[in-house]
Design a protein around this motif. Structure first.
Motif, short mmCIF file in Angstrom:
data_model
loop_
_atom_site.label_atom_id
_atom_site.label_comp_id
_atom_site.label_asym_id
_atom_site.label_seq_id
_atom_site.Cartn_x
_atom_site.Cartn_y
_atom_site.Cartn_z
N ILE A 115 0.83 -1.20 0.00
CA ILE A 115 0.00 0.00 0.00
C ILE A 115 0.87 1.25 0.00
N ALA A 116 0.84 1.99 -1.10
CA ALA A 116 1.54 3.28 -1.22
C ALA A 116 2.98 3.21 -0.75
N SER A 117 3.67 2.16 -1.09
CA SER A 117 5.01 1.93 -0.58
C SER A 117 6.08 2.60 -1.44
N PRO A 118 7.05 3.22 -0.77
CA PRO A 118 8.18 3.76 -1.52
C PRO A 118 9.00 2.63 -2.13
N PHE A 119 9.57 2.88 -3.27
CA PHE A 119 10.52 1.95 -3.88
C PHE A 119 11.89 2.50 -3.51
N TRP A 120 12.36 2.09 -2.32
CA TRP A 120 13.61 2.64 -1.78
C TRP A 120 14.77 2.42 -2.73
N SER A 177 15.23 6.87 -6.27
CA SER A 177 15.65 8.23 -6.57
C SER A 177 16.44 8.79 -5.39
N PRO A 178 17.16 9.87 -5.59
CA PRO A 178 18.03 10.40 -4.52
C PRO A 178 17.31 10.69 -3.21
N GLU A 179 16.07 11.16 -3.27
CA GLU A 179 15.36 11.48 -2.04
C GLU A 179 14.77 10.25 -1.35
N TRP A 180 14.88 9.11 -1.96
CA TRP A 180 14.37 7.86 -1.38
C TRP A 180 15.50 6.85 -1.22
N GLN A 181 16.55 7.27 -0.54
CA GLN A 181 17.71 6.42 -0.28
C GLN A 181 17.77 6.10 1.21
N LEU A 182 17.60 4.86 1.55
CA LEU A 182 17.76 4.42 2.93
C LEU A 182 18.22 2.97 2.86
N PRO A 223 5.53 9.45 -4.63
CA PRO A 223 5.12 9.65 -6.02
C PRO A 223 4.63 8.36 -6.68
N PHE A 224 3.69 8.51 -7.62
CA PHE A 224 3.12 7.38 -8.34
C PHE A 224 4.19 6.59 -9.10
N SER A 225 5.28 7.24 -9.42
CA SER A 225 6.37 6.55 -10.14
C SER A 225 6.91 5.37 -9.34
N HIS A 226 6.77 5.38 -8.02
CA HIS A 226 7.21 4.25 -7.19
C HIS A 226 6.31 3.04 -7.45
N HIS A 227 5.03 3.29 -7.55
CA HIS A 227 4.08 2.22 -7.89
C HIS A 227 4.45 1.63 -9.25
N GLN A 228 4.73 2.49 -10.21
CA GLN A 228 5.08 2.04 -11.55
C GLN A 228 6.36 1.20 -11.54
N ALA A 229 7.31 1.56 -10.69
CA ALA A 229 8.55 0.77 -10.59
C ALA A 229 8.26 -0.63 -10.06
N TYR A 230 7.42 -0.72 -9.03
CA TYR A 230 7.01 -2.04 -8.53
C TYR A 230 6.26 -2.83 -9.60
N ALA A 231 5.38 -2.17 -10.32
CA ALA A 231 4.59 -2.85 -11.35
C ALA A 231 5.50 -3.42 -12.44
#
Length: 105
Positions: free
Chosen positions: A19-24, A27-32, A63-71
Motif C-alpha cells: 500500500i503506497a510503498s516507496p521503492f527505496w 531516486s536520490p530522495e528515497w535512499q535508505l 510519487p506514483f512513479s514508485h508504484h510504476q517501478a514495482y509494477a
C-alpha cells in the motif's frame, strides 16, 4: 518486500498487499540502505500466489512513479490505481478489504 526477498520463510503466504510503498533506492530522495531492495529482488521472492499494489494516482507523499517501478518488477501483480491523492487512506480502503476477503478459503 525486503524481508521476503532476503530471508527464508517457514510459512505459506496467501497474498501480499503493498500500500503506497516507496521503492527505496529509486531516486536520490528515497535512499535508505536498510530498506533498499536488491536490483533483482523479485527473483528471490518466495512463491506468492497474489501480489496486490495499491497507490493513489496523484499521491503527494510517495510519487506514483514508485508504484510504476514495482509494477514493472512485478508484472504478475494486481494493480489497484486509486483516484485522488491519499497516502494514509484515513477513510479506509474498501478495495483492500474486498481483496483480502477474496483470498479467504
Amino acid at each position: 518486500m525486503k524481508y521476503l526477498s532476503e530471508e527464508s520463510l517457514s510459512c505459506t503466504v496467501s497474498g501480499l498487499f503493498i500500500i503506497a510503498s516507496p521503492f527505496w533506492g529509486r531516486s536520490p530522495e528515497w535512499q535508505l540502505e536498510n530498506y533498499t531492495l536488491h536490483a533483482d529482488f523479485e527473483k528471490a521472492l518466495p512463491a506468492l500466489p497474489y501480489i496486490f499494489l495499491y497507490h493513489s494516482f496523484r499521491e503527494n507523499v510517495v510519487p506514483f512513479s514508485h508504484h510504476q517501478a514495482y509494477a514493472r518488477k512485478l508484472p504478475q501483480s494486481i494493480q489497484r490505481i486509486l483516484p485522488g491523492e491519499e497516502h494514509l487512506f484515513s477513510k479506509g480502503l474498501p478495495i483492500l478489504v474486498k481483496d483480502v476477503r477474496s483470498l479467504q478459503l
